[in-house]
Write a protein that holds these residues in place. Sequence first.
Motif, PDB file in Angstrom:
ATOM      1  N   SER A 262      98.398  18.544  11.412  1.00  0.00           N
ATOM      2  CA  SER A 262      99.116  19.231  10.339  1.00  0.00           C
ATOM      3  C   SER A 262      99.745  18.301   9.309  1.00  0.00           C
ATOM      4  CB  SER A 262     100.219  20.114  10.937  1.00  0.00           C
ATOM      5  OG  SER A 262     101.212  19.307  11.551  1.00  0.00           O
ATOM      6  N   SER A 277     102.996  22.743  13.950  1.00  0.00           N
ATOM      7  CA  SER A 277     101.736  23.478  13.936  1.00  0.00           C
ATOM      8  C   SER A 277     101.587  24.307  15.207  1.00  0.00           C
ATOM      9  CB  SER A 277     100.558  22.507  13.823  1.00  0.00           C
ATOM     10  OG  SER A 277      99.328  23.192  13.961  1.00  0.00           O
ATOM     11  N   ASP A 279      98.638  25.318  16.176  1.00  0.00           N
ATOM     12  CA  ASP A 279      97.292  25.021  16.655  1.00  0.00           C
ATOM     13  C   ASP A 279      97.384  24.383  18.042  1.00  0.00           C
ATOM     14  OD1 ASP A 279      94.736  24.043  17.133  1.00  0.00           O
ATOM     15  OD2 ASP A 279      94.395  23.494  15.048  1.00  0.00           O
ATOM     16  N   ASP A 360      99.023  32.752   8.490  1.00  0.00           N
ATOM     17  CA  ASP A 360      99.229  32.039   9.749  1.00  0.00           C
ATOM     18  C   ASP A 360     100.303  32.758  10.562  1.00  0.00           C
ATOM     19  OD1 ASP A 360      99.211  30.217  11.769  1.00  0.00           O
ATOM     20  OD2 ASP A 360     100.125  28.588  10.650  1.00  0.00           O
ATOM     21  N   PRO A 388      93.630  31.502  10.833  1.00  0.00           N
ATOM     22  CA  PRO A 388      93.019  30.302  11.402  1.00  0.00           C
ATOM     23  C   PRO A 388      92.319  30.610  12.729  1.00  0.00           C
ATOM     24  CG  PRO A 388      95.218  29.806  10.596  1.00  0.00           C
ATOM     25  CD  PRO A 388      95.064  31.301  10.534  1.00  0.00           C
ATOM     26  N   TYR A 390      92.434  29.313  15.560  1.00  0.00           N
ATOM     27  CA  TYR A 390      93.189  29.186  16.807  1.00  0.00           C
ATOM     28  C   TYR A 390      94.090  30.376  17.103  1.00  0.00           C
ATOM     29  CZ  TYR A 390      96.893  27.650  13.595  1.00  0.00           C
ATOM     30  OH  TYR A 390      97.803  27.564  12.577  1.00  0.00           O
TER      31      TYR A 390
END
Length: 430
Positions: A262, A277, A279, A360, A388, A390
């Motif tokens: 990130s 992040s 993720d 997000d 995203p 993820y």
Amino acid sequence: MENAAPFHDRCQRLFSDRLGHGRRWKTAAAQALGIGRATLYRYFEEGADVAPDVLQRLVQLEAGDRPIHDDRTMVVLLARALVDVQKQIDEQGWLKDGYPPNLRRVLDLASARNIQGGPTWPTSLADLTQRSQEPLYKWGIDLSWDVEGEYAAARLIDGGEVTTECVALAQSGKDPEAELTENLGYKLLQGLCSNRRDGQQVYVAWRRSTIEHLVLPNWTTTLLSDPVLATVERIDEVVDTFFQRIPESMAIGGMLPICTVSGTILRQDGRAYHTESRDPEARRRARAGEHTKMRYRSGMLYLRRPFRTFWALPGKAELALYKTLTKAGWMCSLWPELDRVDLIAVSPDGQTRIAVDVKDYVSPENLAARFEGFKGFAETHRCYVVIPDYIPEITPHFEARFEAVRASRAKTKVRLRTVSDLLADLEIAA
């Protein structure tokens, strides 16, 4: 009448006799009424004017049959206090100015709620930070106000930092992105761009720069090397409103640890690191100690939290999608008309037009409730809300839950895709 008795006598009767605090009744009274000891003593003086809200809380406590604030209001107030704490830590590195007023007040209110019984509320910052790392459904509080489950699994703190859900709750029902759109820096940028012929170019150049450079060791070197941004006369003013100085406390051994996914500054979380992040790959790397380093020096700048949350982190997916579509021959535009949507694109044969908003969000219920549409593009483009790749990994059944809430609220049906699924729909190799 009962309420005609002197304020001192009413407090003593309630807190010493009825609630059993004995000699400590004045301390209990100050905490429950949300005021300091000095203020309490001033109200005890003959003829003193007691603030109406303090009198109201006393009446409620004397009644003993209803809380001073319901559970939803308490959660909102706690979230607002945490946002204030986070802001001070972001700017100073620690609570330099002591507990923010909102925090002091809500901890006092929590003490009052605890006196009444029911769920136990945190009454210190340490208790609050510990509790806030648990999802709300584990707090043992009334969540009937969260009808569609937008916040049931939400944590107010994750890895030592406030979450997006905490920000949303702190704003009491407003879209969390309002913190960004109402920010003076955003308004300044919009105004500058609106007054220039090349305003769209300036907007795109600035936004890309903030996504790609969250940390600025020397902003003049980084930003003024861009031929578009170098022409903005008030660029220093824009920088000041979008970025803040990095406190020395964020450096570890004189170095800033940077997330390799990130670009955010990592925080120490015990012996491991924490990234902003969501993720899972970013978090795996942080926990494993994988990061890049940047030498800290006084005067370095860091993109402010609202822009990191709502621009930089989703922006990684926006730029990746833009680059993939462009490579496949699509004609793309980022943030057209000063950000009406995130991206529009036309296929090489001119037959397909798409408009994309990248979000997000980890809560599909939250996203479904707050997304308001594509601002006029629905008539001319195939429109997609894109998340995203993820997100489904950390939130099971995201699409089905999103669609269920949209249907329950009679909201317009929209196409929801991950980045990979959108590229597959368009028959483009990732």
